[in-house]
Motif scaffolding. Structure first.
Motif, PDB file in Angstrom:
ATOM      1  N   THR A 219       1.203  -2.239 -17.755  1.00 14.38           N
ATOM      2  CA  THR A 219       1.240  -1.157 -16.883  1.00 14.38           C
ATOM      3  C   THR A 219       2.287  -1.121 -15.732  1.00 14.38           C
ATOM      4  O   THR A 219       2.274  -0.276 -14.801  1.00 14.38           O
TER       5      THR A 219
ATOM      6  N   GLY B 110      -1.444  -2.276  -4.515  1.00 21.61           N
ATOM      7  CA  GLY B 110      -2.693  -1.447  -4.035  1.00 21.61           C
ATOM      8  C   GLY B 110      -3.290  -0.672  -5.200  1.00 21.61           C
ATOM      9  O   GLY B 110      -2.572  -0.733  -6.141  1.00 21.61           O
ATOM     10  N   PRO B 111      -4.660  -0.340  -5.254  1.00 25.96           N
ATOM     11  CA  PRO B 111      -5.228   0.182  -6.241  1.00 25.96           C
ATOM     12  C   PRO B 111      -4.391   1.422  -6.693  1.00 25.96           C
ATOM     13  O   PRO B 111      -4.574   1.951  -7.988  1.00 25.96           O
ATOM     14  N   GLY B 112      -3.830   1.994  -5.817  1.00 25.44           N
ATOM     15  CA  GLY B 112      -3.273   3.496  -6.444  1.00 25.44           C
ATOM     16  C   GLY B 112      -1.660   3.321  -6.302  1.00 25.44           C
ATOM     17  O   GLY B 112      -0.798   4.322  -6.477  1.00 25.44           O
ATOM     18  N   THR B 113      -1.275   1.926  -6.513  1.00 22.99           N
ATOM     19  CA  THR B 113       0.220   1.713  -6.200  1.00 22.99           C
ATOM     20  C   THR B 113       0.732   1.821  -7.723  1.00 22.99           C
ATOM     21  O   THR B 113       0.223   0.724  -8.757  1.00 22.99           O
ATOM     22  N   LYS B 114       1.824   2.211  -8.076  1.00 29.01           N
ATOM     23  CA  LYS B 114       2.275   2.290  -9.339  1.00 29.01           C
ATOM     24  C   LYS B 114       3.886   1.434  -9.433  1.00 29.01           C
ATOM     25  O   LYS B 114       4.646   1.505  -8.500  1.00 29.01           O
TER      26      LYS B 114
ATOM     27  N   THR C  32       2.669   4.547  -2.795  1.00 29.24           N
ATOM     28  CA  THR C  32       2.410   5.271  -4.125  1.00 29.24           C
ATOM     29  C   THR C  32       3.241   4.597  -5.392  1.00 29.24           C
ATOM     30  O   THR C  32       2.725   4.832  -6.253  1.00 29.24           O
TER      31      THR C  32
ATOM     32  N   ASP D 127       0.801  -1.065   0.041  1.00 25.83           N
ATOM     33  CA  ASP D 127       0.022  -0.017   0.016  1.00 25.83           C
ATOM     34  C   ASP D 127       0.745   1.193  -0.205  1.00 25.83           C
ATOM     35  O   ASP D 127       1.361   1.779   0.969  1.00 25.83           O
TER      36      ASP D 127
ATOM     37  N   THR E 184       1.284  -7.850  -4.118  1.00 27.04           N
ATOM     38  CA  THR E 184      -0.008  -7.322  -4.693  1.00 27.04           C
ATOM     39  C   THR E 184      -0.045  -5.859  -4.266  1.00 27.04           C
ATOM     40  O   THR E 184       0.258  -5.331  -3.395  1.00 27.04           O
TER      41      THR E 184
END
Length: 272
Positions: A158, A142-146, A127, A125, A140
């Motif tokens: 991606t 997080g939805p906002g992890t680049k 950035t 989790d 895995t």
């Protein structure tokens, strides 16, 4: 020496020392100093050419500007996995072998004011996550992890290729003001720029590290003490860090038995 001359001499020493203390308060000061330093910072038998101070510092600046494109800013979190570009079954996270990409990513994120986890959990989790391409499937995001990968090839569209994007970046110091009390490293606790810099100065002095010293990096770079002893203290003194081979150095950063007589244990380089 007359009284006036002596007073002026002491004042000059105080000014120089005070300037040095003010300059070397955050990790960005260390990178800026390295930019103007001669000599080799990293050496590995698996790397065709040594990595100079100047090149490493310039690439750290590039890395900071690159990470800013992906949202890394003051106070954000960045996860960095230390490993080789092309891991084998024998490689373990935390150890360097063929390149210092992870250390470059750590300093790049620090220049942006981020807090860096060098031993991230499997569920990230943050950035951004920077890791060897071959190990990305262990995490895995997080939805906002680049995700950014070094080594490769990278097949997931991606995921950004850290090294390729780095070369085209702006080679100037990233913008922003960082203070000594700002957090920078998440380990057993969160450490500030000032704490890491102060400890790096103490370690360099206590162990006699200077520009002629070679430091064998034999410990995992997952703790504050390893980061201080294996990266920051050598950089501060102009020493050369060696890894990934059998070369016996002047001293080692290690937890276990090593061929070097002088050893810095990470626990002994951890800010109190």
């Amino acid at each position: 020496m007359g009284e006036a001359t002596y007073i002026g001499f002491v004042a000059a020493l105080f000014f120089i020392g005070g300037t040095e203390r003010r300059r070397m308060q955050v990790l960005g000061d260390l990178v800026a100093q390295a930019r103007d330093r001669d000599g080799v910072l990293f050496r590995s038998p698996e790397r065709s050419t040594p990595y100079s101070y100047s090149d490493f510092a310039t690439n750290a600046w590039k890395g900071g500007n690159l990470l800013r494109h992906y949202g890394v800013r003051h106070g954000t979190r960045v996860a960095v996995v230390v490993g080789p570009k092309e891991p084998t079954d024998e490689d373990r996270p935390g150890y360097l072998r063929d390149g210092p990409d992870a250390l470059l990513a750590f300093l790049a994120a620090a220049l942006d004011g981020a807090v860096v986890d060098m031993d991230p959990p499997s569920a990230v989790d943050a950035t951004a996550l920077v890791a060897p391409a071959a190990w990305l499937d262990r995490y895995t995001l997080g939805p906002g992890t680049k995700g950014l990968a070094y080594g490769g090839p990278v097949e997931d569209p991606t995921i950004a290729q850290f090294e390729r994007e780095l070369w085209s970046e702006n080679p100037l110091q990233p913008p922003g003001e960082i203070a000594p009390e700002d957090d920078v490293l998440a380990a057993d606790r969160t450490y500030t720029h000032g704490e890491l810099m102060a400890e790096s100065g103490r370690v360099a002095a206590d162990y006699g590290i200077d520009a002629e010293t070679t430091v064998a990096l034999r410990a995992p770079m997952t703790t504050a003490g390893a980061v201080v002893a294996g990266l920051l203290a050598p950089m501060r003194a102009g020493a050369t860090v060696v890894f990934g081979g059998d070369e016996t150095a002047d001293l080692a950063v290690a937890d276990g038995d090593v061929p070097e007589e002088a050893v810095i244990r990470p626990d002994d380089a951890t800010p109190s």
